[in-house]
Design a protein around this motif. Structure first.
Motif, PDB file in Angstrom:
ATOM      1  N   ARG A   1     -84.887   4.584 -54.285  1.00  0.00           N
ATOM      2  CA  ARG A   1     -83.755   3.771 -54.762  1.00  0.00           C
ATOM      3  C   ARG A   1     -82.601   4.686 -55.155  1.00  0.00           C
ATOM      4  NH1 ARG A   1     -88.012   0.203 -56.843  1.00  0.00           N
ATOM      5  NH2 ARG A   1     -87.386  -1.939 -56.437  1.00  0.00           N
TER       6      ARG A   1
ATOM      7  N   GLU B   1     -79.258   0.674 -56.821  1.00  0.00           N
ATOM      8  CA  GLU B   1     -80.506  -0.094 -56.741  1.00  0.00           C
ATOM      9  C   GLU B   1     -81.320   0.002 -58.032  1.00  0.00           C
ATOM     10  OE1 GLU B   1     -81.428   0.167 -51.978  1.00  0.00           O
ATOM     11  OE2 GLU B   1     -81.576   1.992 -53.172  1.00  0.00           O
ATOM     12  N   THR B   2     -81.175   1.120 -58.739  1.00  0.00           N
ATOM     13  CA  THR B   2     -81.861   1.252 -60.025  1.00  0.00           C
ATOM     14  C   THR B   2     -81.240   0.310 -61.055  1.00  0.00           C
ATOM     15  OG1 THR B   2     -82.413   3.546 -59.507  1.00  0.00           O
ATOM     16  CG2 THR B   2     -82.573   2.904 -61.812  1.00  0.00           C
TER      17      THR B   2
END
Ligand code: ZN
Length: 218
Positions: free
Chosen positions: A162, A166-167
């Motif tokens: 990620r 995305e985190t």
């Protein structure tokens, strides 16, 4: 071994997201934090407070010798931090052996607890030039730790593939976006939340946050 997990925890964006991920995945979660002579001891207080709020057990391990073994700008107050990865090398924020020590100790603690799972927030996607954040290192160490302790640990790396955007999305999906944004300490200059804004860690975190907020239409 049981279904509990030990999370290598620093109180930063990545490990806090991992801590909440682990709470969803495993029966009981232990946050393992390390003091290794990092310039900002505030990190430990932040980690302890987040773990308390998350309702997980917190343990601090003192490893004061790590920073002094090799020159690096995270523990050496006289060294200026590299902004970027230098050509053909690693940035001076790299603390050689850090993840090797942390994960090895996490495995010993996990073994004592009977916990099969170890969680770390390393990521190869936003690769900062740190060799001990790569997937091949983690897989190799997992085999080594199992052999070293005659155990069947599983090292989980939920952020490995990620990027920072995305985190942030993952934290949001776990319902902890605000906690991660406001309470965590990622900044190399010790500023909680959105940070100082200009150190390498802040730049990476902010870029991901801006991308994620845009994605959400905010
Ligand atoms: Zn910063």
């Amino acid at each position: 071994m049981n279904k509990d997990a030990v999370v290598v925890f620093s109180g930063g964006q990545d490990s806090t997201t991992c801590l909440y991920w682990a709470k969803h995945e495993f029966a009981k979660v232990y946050a393992l934090c390390f003091s290794y002579g990092q310039k900002h001891s505030a990190e430990v207080a932040v980690a302890q407070s987040i773990a308390g709020e998350a309702g997980v057990l917190f343990r601090l391990i003192d490893l004061p010798f790590i920073g002094g073994l090799a020159h690096n700008s995270l523990t050496d107050t006289d060294m200026k931090m590299d902004d970027d990865v230098p050509q053909g090398g690693v940035p001076n924020t790299f603390v050689p052996g850090r993840n090797l020590f942390f994960l090895s100790i996490a495995a010993v603690v996990a073994r004592e607890l009977g916990a099969a799972n170890i969680v770390t927030g390393v990521s190869q996607t936003d690769f900062s030039g740190y060799p001990d954040c790569r997937d091949n290192f983690i897989r190799s160490l997992n085999v080594t730790l199992n052999l070293a302790m005659e155990s069947q640990f599983v090292i989980h790396t939920p952020l490995m593939w990620r990027d920072k955007r995305e985190t942030w999305r993952m934290a949001d999906e776990l319902g902890v976006f605000d906690i991660v944004r406001e309470r965590t300490l990622t900044c190399y200059n010790g500023v909680v939340g959105d940070g100082c804004g200009h150190c390498p860690a802040c730049k990476l975190r902010r870029r991901g946050l801006e991308e994620y907020l845009k994605e959400r239409g905010l």
